[in-house]
Every structure is written in C-alpha cells, then in structure tokens.
Design an enzyme around this catalytic site. Sequence first.
Site, PDB file in Angstrom:
ATOM      1  N   GLU A  50      -6.643  -7.787  -0.646  1.00 23.59           N
ATOM      2  CA  GLU A  50      -7.274  -7.817   0.670  1.00 23.59           C
ATOM      3  C   GLU A  50      -8.767  -7.538   0.479  1.00 23.59           C
ATOM      4  O   GLU A  50      -9.150  -6.429   0.119  1.00 23.59           O
ATOM      5  CB  GLU A  50      -6.665  -6.766   1.608  1.00 23.59           C
ATOM      6  CG  GLU A  50      -5.181  -6.961   1.875  1.00 23.59           C
ATOM      7  CD  GLU A  50      -4.601  -5.882   2.780  1.00 23.59           C
ATOM      8  OE1 GLU A  50      -5.396  -5.121   3.396  1.00 23.59           O
ATOM      9  OE2 GLU A  50      -3.370  -5.776   2.866  1.00 23.59           O
ATOM     10  N   GLU A  53       0.815  -1.216   0.000  1.00 29.48           N
ATOM     11  CA  GLU A  53       0.000   0.000   0.000  1.00 29.48           C
ATOM     12  C   GLU A  53       0.855   1.276   0.000  1.00 29.48           C
ATOM     13  O   GLU A  53       0.818   2.072   0.946  1.00 29.48           O
ATOM     14  CB  GLU A  53      -0.953  -0.004   1.201  1.00 29.48           C
ATOM     15  CG  GLU A  53      -1.942  -1.143   1.174  1.00 29.48           C
ATOM     16  CD  GLU A  53      -2.928  -1.114   2.335  1.00 29.48           C
ATOM     17  OE1 GLU A  53      -4.032  -1.671   2.197  1.00 29.48           O
ATOM     18  OE2 GLU A  53      -2.590  -0.522   3.394  1.00 29.48           O
TER      19      GLU A  53
END
Length: 692
Positions: free
Chosen positions: A316, A151
């Site tokens: 995710e 991320e």
Amino acid sequence: MRELKGLDTFRLGACYYPEHWPESMWEDDFQRMRELGLSVIRVAEFAWSVFEPEEGVFRFELFDKAIDLAHKHGLKVIIGTPTATAPVWLTHKYPETLAVTYDGVTLQPGMRQHTNYSSPVYREFSARITRRMAEHYKDHPAVIGWQLDNEFHCEKSESYAEADHLAFRNWLKNKYDGSLDALNDAWGTRFWNQTYTDWEQVFLPRPTPAPRQCNPHQVLDQKRFLSDNTISFARIQADIIREVAPHHWITTNGIFGRLDNHRMTEELLDFFSYDSYPQFSTIFHDEQEEKPLLDRKWVMGLATTRSVSPNFCIMEQQSGPGGWVNRMDMPSPKPGQMRLWTYQSIAHGADMVLFFRWRTATVGTELYWHGLNDYHNRPNRRIAEAGRIGKELQEIGNRIIGSRYQAEVAILRDYENEWDGEYDMWHGPFTYKSQLEWTKALQYRHIPNDHLFLRRTTTLQDLQRYKALIYPHPAIMRDETAALLAAYAEQGGILIFGCRTGYKNEHGHAYMKPFPGAAAELCGITVEEFTRIKGTRKPVRAKWNDNASGFMAGEFNEVLAVERDDVDTMAVYDEEYYAGKPAVTRRRVGAGQVWYFGAVFSERAADHLLGLIGMQSPAAEWASALPEQVELAIRRDEQGREIRFLLNYNEDPAAITLSKPQRDLLTGETLSGEIKLEGFGVFVLCEESESR
C-alpha cells in the site's frame, strides 16, 4: 531466508476491491490501469463474507469474474486471505472467537481485527477459508501470490479471552519445560509475594490495584507469546498455500509492534511487504522538534522493512489525502509528492509497489482514505502523476529490480529491548528518540544507513558488512551478545553505545554488577552515578575535548568512570555537580573502537560523532555538494553497478554540484556540474559508462 520468489519483474499496481463497485465499472478500471502502466492488483483481503456468505456455503462467482477480466487485460493478481475481519455470522454464532480487552470487555464487529488468534474455532474457520480459496485459484493464470491476513497487530496485538489465557499458559509450560520453579525465578515472583504453586494460577497480565501495573517480567514474556502466537496463526495459512499452490509466492504486509517479523518471514514467507504512508510522519509531528525530517522520516520504517527482507513489496503506497471518518485526517500530497514517496520506497529496496487504492471508497470508515481516483472517477492530478511513474518504471524498473540497498552504517535494534521498553520507562522512551536523532544526522550528512536486528542467529559476518554500528540503549544484553560485539570491534568495527546499556539479563532482571553490566568490560568504563533529566532537572551542557561546540545531554545522564588505560575521555559534562566528569568515552579494541555516550543522543551530538569516527558520504566521490533537503540512497546490482537516487523533500528546487558526469536513467540525459533538482523531484543516476 528462502530464495526470493516473485520479485523477478518490477511491477507497479493498485489495491482493488471489485466487491465495492458495479461490475459495469470493472473493465474500464482495468483498461485505464494498463494505460497508466500498472500490471498488478491486490484483492479480497476483506471479502470473507463474499466468499462464504453463510457457514459452509462458498461463492466464488464475483471474484471469478473480476479476476478473469483482470487477466484479459494483462493484470496479475495478489489474493489476500480475508482473516483480518471475520464475518458477522461467524462471531455471532461463535462468540468465543472474539477478542477481549485487558479490562474484560469483549470486542464486537464494526471495525476489523476483532477476533483472537488463540481461538481453536477461529483457527479452524481461517484454515478452511484459506484452503477453499487456494484450491479454487491455484491454477488461475492471473494469480501470482498471496498476502496472509492484513497488517498483523495493526488495530490490536493483545487479547485476554479465555483461549488467550490458556494459550499463554501452554506457551509458558513449553518455554520453562513445565517447571513452575523456573517460571517463578524468571518472573522474580519473590517480589510482592507473587509465587505460583499451580499452573492454573498463571494468566496473562490482568487488572491490579494500580492501572496497568503488572509484573514487568510477566509483561516481557507476554510480548514474546503474542509474537509466537500470531506466527503460529499465520503458519496455518502459509502451510495450506504451500501445500495447495506451491508455485505461488506468499507475503504479508505491515511493520507493527510485538511481532518478530524476521522470524515470520524466514519461516513462512517468500518476502516481506510494507504499507507506506509517509504523511503519518507529518500529522503526528512534534511542533517543538528541531530539524524535523517530516515525510522523510519514513525512511526509518523502510529501513526496518529492509532488515526483514532486503528486497520487498510496498503493498500500500500512499496516493492521496488519507483518513478515516473520525481520525487520521492527512492533507493531500502536493504535486510531485506521490511520485517522490514512490521513489522513496523504491530507493530503499521495493521491487513492487501498489498504490492504495485505485478508487476512494464511497462508504465506510475509510470514506476519506483517498486513492488514485476520486469518487467521481474523472481524471485528476494524482492519476496523471501515477501515469508518469508508470511510464518511467516501464523503462527502468527491470534495471532496478534485484539490486540491493547499500550502507556502511547500521542502527542496531532487537525485539527483546523494544518489547521490554514498551513497559520500562527507564530505557524504552530513549530508544526511538535516539534512533530518530541518528537518522537525522545520517540523512543530513547523506550517509545511507540500515537497521540491523540483533538476533541469536546473528553472526560476526553479518556485523562486518558495516564500518560502524550504533546501538543506542540496549538495556537487555546477554554475555553472548557482548562477546559478539567485542569480536566485531576487535576486527576493526566502530561500535557506539548510549546510556542505559547492558544492565539487564534476558528476563529483564538487573545484573548485580556495575553498569553498563554485560558491556562494562567491552567499554572499559563503569557508571559512577546517574539521573533522569526531568522536572526541575534540566538538560546539562557537555563539551567535546576537541574544542568543538558542545551539546545538550538530555533525558538521562550517566557520569562515567574510566576503568582502563586504553580508554580516552572524549567529552565531559560542563554543568551540575558532576561538571568535569566524563560524558563520552572511547576505547580502542583491537583494530576497532568502542564509544560510550552517557546520555540520550541528539542530532547535533550524533553529527559530531560521525565526524570523529571519520564517516563520509559515498556521494563525495561524484558530487561536491548535496544540500540537506536531498536524500541520497544507493542500490547496487550483482555486477557491482550503482543506482544513485537523489530525492528532494522540499518543494523548492535544490542546487547540486556534480564532480563527475552522471546519467539520469529517468530522462536519459547526462548531467554534470551545477544542476537543479526540481521541488519534490527525483534523479535516478548511474555512471555514464554504466547507463546501459
């Protein structure tokens, strides 16, 4: 973009952290994963200190055992390079690797992303751990791919360490060919006496007498630098993996600001990945918002991801209530919602989905970021729901994989305006508002849409895939962009602009010509005058010329002046001193149309515009009624066969009327006439003749 590698078999999986659990639990975990239909795990993205517990000492035993055991149970493995969180020994010994805030505070360990990507030392250590891991696992039969870092730009995107100032200065020298005159011109330094006479005087924005008040053109270049600097950091790892393990694919996860994910994907990755948490759209929901999309709003992030990589991975997928110890306290998904969100991701282009996480952590900041399993490891409702999804995708996953999302409408976006708009309150806040309102109108009319990023490499052919393009508030517009959009309209496209269009150049300078600047000739109008709608200035009512009910023109009003005979006034203001003056215009350009909307869009106005331009739902061919609570998404394979997803975002059943029989791929049943879609339910439909 290079040909997609790695998304050739549909995979459902979970994020797994063997370093968190006793080795005695691993085999049972992997066995239960397989029973649920899971076939892939992601590991290691926060495990640097496991691999390198002290400088220059490398240990692979723990992950060797875990990955070997995963392979024994038929699980494939994605390895994350662990550079999102540096070991404490590294930052303690080399404090120059730490990030520094705008106010000069050095960030410390205790969370993640506390390093700066500009540090030569940190880059060297990151390269070394990546190489050691790639060399060690390059031939492991379970390993199929790599996730770079984790991320990028999630916790922070900017740093003001000495290394960052130096890297910014070098980046500027390259951008402006070493010319301070060119830099001074681009930054407009004549204003407020900011002219630079030596490169040593040039820094990232620093504190000034007014909080966060900086040169806006300097800030825009800072955003460009932050993107390029992060891509150069990611490139170090990608190049090593390509060299050492060319048979593995490479991705990274997350859509965050100040990063050109399109360029990064084209240059470094095989495909892009996204982290899907639809409940973020509900916990940060504005209670005053009209007709909110709630978790359905997550389609905007999925559309952004799809613009980067038409087929992508969800690294995710939310699988439970989420939250850190001190913030982001999301409720538990209701029965069926986890399945709904999984198919939301798939409907929008995901060809691999991993649940976050297999089991909820018992320690740390993510103590309440719940996974499929609770702490006690006993069967629960979420596990049962994951098993249902797993069985379904074992049956239909390979029918879906490789098919592409279909849309005839796109919302246009670009990095330059979004980065500039972070600082410029005279256009930035309007963009997300209008994107959201258009998304509502399109969703409730069951018209699938894309997000299309305009870039210097964008071609007319890229635009011509769509019947209509909505470009809400592009303040920055180059003449070349205006010419490309004009060509699109001339060839039959429908183009819709909102207020604050076209009045800035690529440096963020205002053009010395009438608004809407670079787009004025294309639209055939100028802006007679304008005002913010704020404080005592209340939203103004406007009325359509077709006698339809009007709309409230909020946030900003532009009073338009028609400059060409081929421009029609489509709506006028109905209040204030500019009552009767044009608010919306349409110009016929060649075979197409160019619309200009002199305000910030609302769902009601966008809905009416869709009717005026004649856009219909593709479901009209096979369904005579779809309720607003149901989303339509369509994927099409290389043979032209459509896969039609109907997603019910309400816990109450939805009544649907099919005018043509459809086969539900999830059950094998043929559906026709009046049918019910259960609360939070999903249909995956195809024509009866295409069911095999």
